[in-house]
Design a protein around this motif. Structure first.
Motif, mmCIF file in Angstrom:
data_model
loop_
_atom_site.group_PDB
_atom_site.id
_atom_site.type_symbol
_atom_site.label_atom_id
_atom_site.label_comp_id
_atom_site.label_asym_id
_atom_site.label_seq_id
_atom_site.Cartn_x
_atom_site.Cartn_y
_atom_site.Cartn_z
ATOM 1 N N VAL A 256 0.224 3.232 6.396
ATOM 2 C CA VAL A 256 -0.108 1.894 6.884
ATOM 3 C C VAL A 256 -1.605 1.781 7.149
ATOM 4 C CG1 VAL A 256 0.201 0.255 8.782
ATOM 5 C CG2 VAL A 256 2.186 1.417 7.804
ATOM 6 N N ASP A 257 -2.181 2.731 7.882
ATOM 7 C CA ASP A 257 -3.617 2.684 8.150
ATOM 8 C C ASP A 257 -4.424 2.878 6.867
ATOM 9 O OD1 ASP A 257 -3.261 2.210 10.836
ATOM 10 O OD2 ASP A 257 -3.471 4.317 11.422
ATOM 11 N N GLY A 258 -3.917 3.723 5.973
ATOM 12 C CA GLY A 258 -4.612 3.932 4.707
ATOM 13 C C GLY A 258 -4.663 2.678 3.866
ATOM 14 N N SER A 259 -3.594 1.891 3.888
ATOM 15 C CA SER A 259 -3.598 0.650 3.104
ATOM 16 C C SER A 259 -4.589 -0.360 3.674
ATOM 17 C CB SER A 259 -2.189 0.051 3.036
ATOM 18 O OG SER A 259 -1.717 -0.371 4.293
ATOM 19 N N LYS A 260 -4.756 -0.377 4.972
ATOM 20 C CA LYS A 260 -5.760 -1.265 5.567
ATOM 21 C C LYS A 260 -7.158 -0.888 5.083
ATOM 22 C CE LYS A 260 -3.084 -1.983 9.832
ATOM 23 N NZ LYS A 260 -3.046 -1.746 11.301
ATOM 24 N N GLU A 261 -7.430 0.409 5.003
ATOM 25 C CA GLU A 261 -8.737 0.874 4.539
ATOM 26 C C GLU A 261 -8.961 0.497 3.077
ATOM 27 O OE1 GLU A 261 -11.351 5.020 4.082
ATOM 28 O OE2 GLU A 261 -9.217 5.097 4.605
ATOM 29 N N LEU A 262 -7.940 0.686 2.242
ATOM 30 C CA LEU A 262 -8.086 0.383 0.819
ATOM 31 C C LEU A 262 -8.238 -1.120 0.577
ATOM 32 C CD1 LEU A 262 -5.485 2.847 -0.746
ATOM 33 C CD2 LEU A 262 -7.970 3.096 -0.669
ATOM 34 N N LEU A 263 -7.497 -1.932 1.312
ATOM 35 C CA LEU A 263 -7.615 -3.379 1.165
ATOM 36 C C LEU A 263 -9.001 -3.853 1.589
ATOM 37 C CD1 LEU A 263 -4.072 -4.276 2.463
ATOM 38 C CD2 LEU A 263 -4.940 -4.891 0.198
ATOM 39 N N ALA A 264 -9.538 -3.264 2.647
ATOM 40 C CA ALA A 264 -10.897 -3.609 3.063
ATOM 41 C C ALA A 264 -11.907 -3.246 1.973
ATOM 42 C CB ALA A 264 -11.243 -2.887 4.372
ATOM 43 N N ALA A 265 -11.684 -2.125 1.303
ATOM 44 C CA ALA A 265 -12.571 -1.719 0.208
ATOM 45 C C ALA A 265 -12.467 -2.683 -0.965
ATOM 46 C CB ALA A 265 -12.218 -0.294 -0.231
ATOM 47 N N MET A 266 -11.258 -3.164 -1.271
ATOM 48 C CA MET A 266 -11.085 -4.132 -2.354
ATOM 49 C C MET A 266 -11.864 -5.403 -2.080
ATOM 50 S SD MET A 266 -6.998 -3.551 -2.873
ATOM 51 C CE MET A 266 -6.708 -4.868 -4.017
ATOM 52 N N LEU A 267 -11.876 -5.833 -0.828
ATOM 53 C CA LEU A 267 -12.566 -7.059 -0.460
ATOM 54 C C LEU A 267 -14.080 -6.900 -0.441
ATOM 55 C CD1 LEU A 267 -10.150 -8.121 2.395
ATOM 56 C CD2 LEU A 267 -10.646 -9.503 0.370
ATOM 57 N N SER A 268 -14.550 -5.728 -0.047
ATOM 58 C CA SER A 268 -15.997 -5.563 0.147
ATOM 59 C C SER A 268 -16.754 -5.290 -1.135
ATOM 60 C CB SER A 268 -16.255 -4.430 1.153
ATOM 61 O OG SER A 268 -15.813 -3.184 0.635
ATOM 62 N N GLY A 269 -16.119 -4.579 -2.099
ATOM 63 C CA GLY A 269 -16.880 -4.166 -3.269
ATOM 64 C C GLY A 269 -17.991 -3.216 -2.856
ATOM 65 N N THR A 270 -19.124 -3.292 -3.537
ATOM 66 C CA THR A 270 -20.270 -2.451 -3.200
ATOM 67 C C THR A 270 -21.364 -3.317 -2.584
ATOM 68 O OG1 THR A 270 -21.207 -2.707 -5.427
ATOM 69 C CG2 THR A 270 -19.753 -0.827 -5.051
ATOM 70 N N ALA A 271 -22.438 -2.675 -2.152
ATOM 71 C CA ALA A 271 -23.487 -3.389 -1.427
ATOM 72 C C ALA A 271 -24.080 -4.531 -2.240
ATOM 73 C CB ALA A 271 -24.585 -2.404 -1.023
#
Length: 265
Positions: A30-45
């Protein structure tokens, strides 16, 4: 005006398609999916990622999921995911400014209770629900629940859909319509199904809603191709593959590549 309407309007103002990324809630935890979803939204700098995230409910008997998504869902279930965990994942995405929709087979919603599910999802910040195995003419309870709680309903059309079916689906849908570009199960492919553009053209006859194309996209080049004729590019298996190999950093990188692809058109 729904939250999804606002997202698509912003993308139109930029003269581009939206990027929608899929990941099962609870994968790998559950916590891992939150991290991955945040990464999908942020992309790179320097390169943005997804505009919308599609959060799947892991299900033991999927209809259209290919082996990559099935394996990810199995991992989530083995690690203890329960439907009640979905709302915390959705809340985390919405709380960070993301735009979450949920993809679920009908059985989990039926077991939870359609009205209760719609109520709890809306309270968590969810914007809509994709139901791949529910057709509009069998969705009376679901239509009532989503109307009552202000959620968008996203139904699917396929290359085999008749004109009558396209019209019925368009009338019952809100937010956007999900067009499956190929017949068969999900999964990244070397080429996008050649029937996708024709399906989008046929569907547009019946609606002014945005049309998203999913099943098969795995690269920025393919995302640009689909963005040339669709309002949204939907990617699932490619994100899971990168998460398995490279974790959140890999997810950010492919989100940036795909985001660059939709913006190039």
């Amino acid at each position: 005006m729904s939250g999804l309407h606002e997202v698509f309007a912003a993308c139109r103002d930029e003269n581009r398609a939206a990027l929608i990324g899929y990941l099962p809630a609870g994968y790998p935890t559950v916590d891992g999916s939150k991290e991955l979803l945040a990464a999908m939204l942020s992309g790179t700098a320097d390169r943005p990622g997804c505009d919308i995230v599609e959060i799947g409910i892991p299900f033991s008997d999927p209809v259209i999921d290919g082996p990559t998504i099935q394996a990810a869902s199995d991992t989530a279930l083995r690690n203890g995911f329960r439907v009640r965990d979905l709302f915390g994942v959705v809340s985390a995405v919405a709380g960070s400014g993301g735009h979450p929709v949920v993809m679920t087979y009908w059985n989990p919603v039926h077991q939870y209770g359609p009205d209760r599910f719609a109520r709890d999802l809306k309270a968590a910040g969810g914007l809509g629900v994709i139901t791949p195995d529910l057709v509009p003419d069998e969705a009376e309870d679901w239509i009532a629940a989503t109307d009552a709680h202000g959620l968008d309903r996203i139904f699917l059309v396929a290359p085999s859909s008749t004109e009558q079916r396209l019209a019925m689906t368009a009338k019952a849908s809100s937010g956007f319509i999900y067009a499956t570009s190929v017949m068969g199960v999900t999964g990244a492919r070397e080429t996008v199904g050649d029937k996708a553009e024709e399906l989008v053209r046929r569907t547009r006859v019946h609606t002014d809603l945005p049309i998203g194309v999913g099943l098969g996209v795995r690269s920025g080049e393919q995302a640009a191709e689909v963005a040339g004729f669709a309002d949204a590019v939907i990617v699932g298996s490619a994100f899971i593959g990168r998460a398995e190999r490279d974790g959140a950093d890999g997810v950010r990188e492919i989100a940036a590549e795909l985001g660059e692809g939709v913006r190039s058109r």
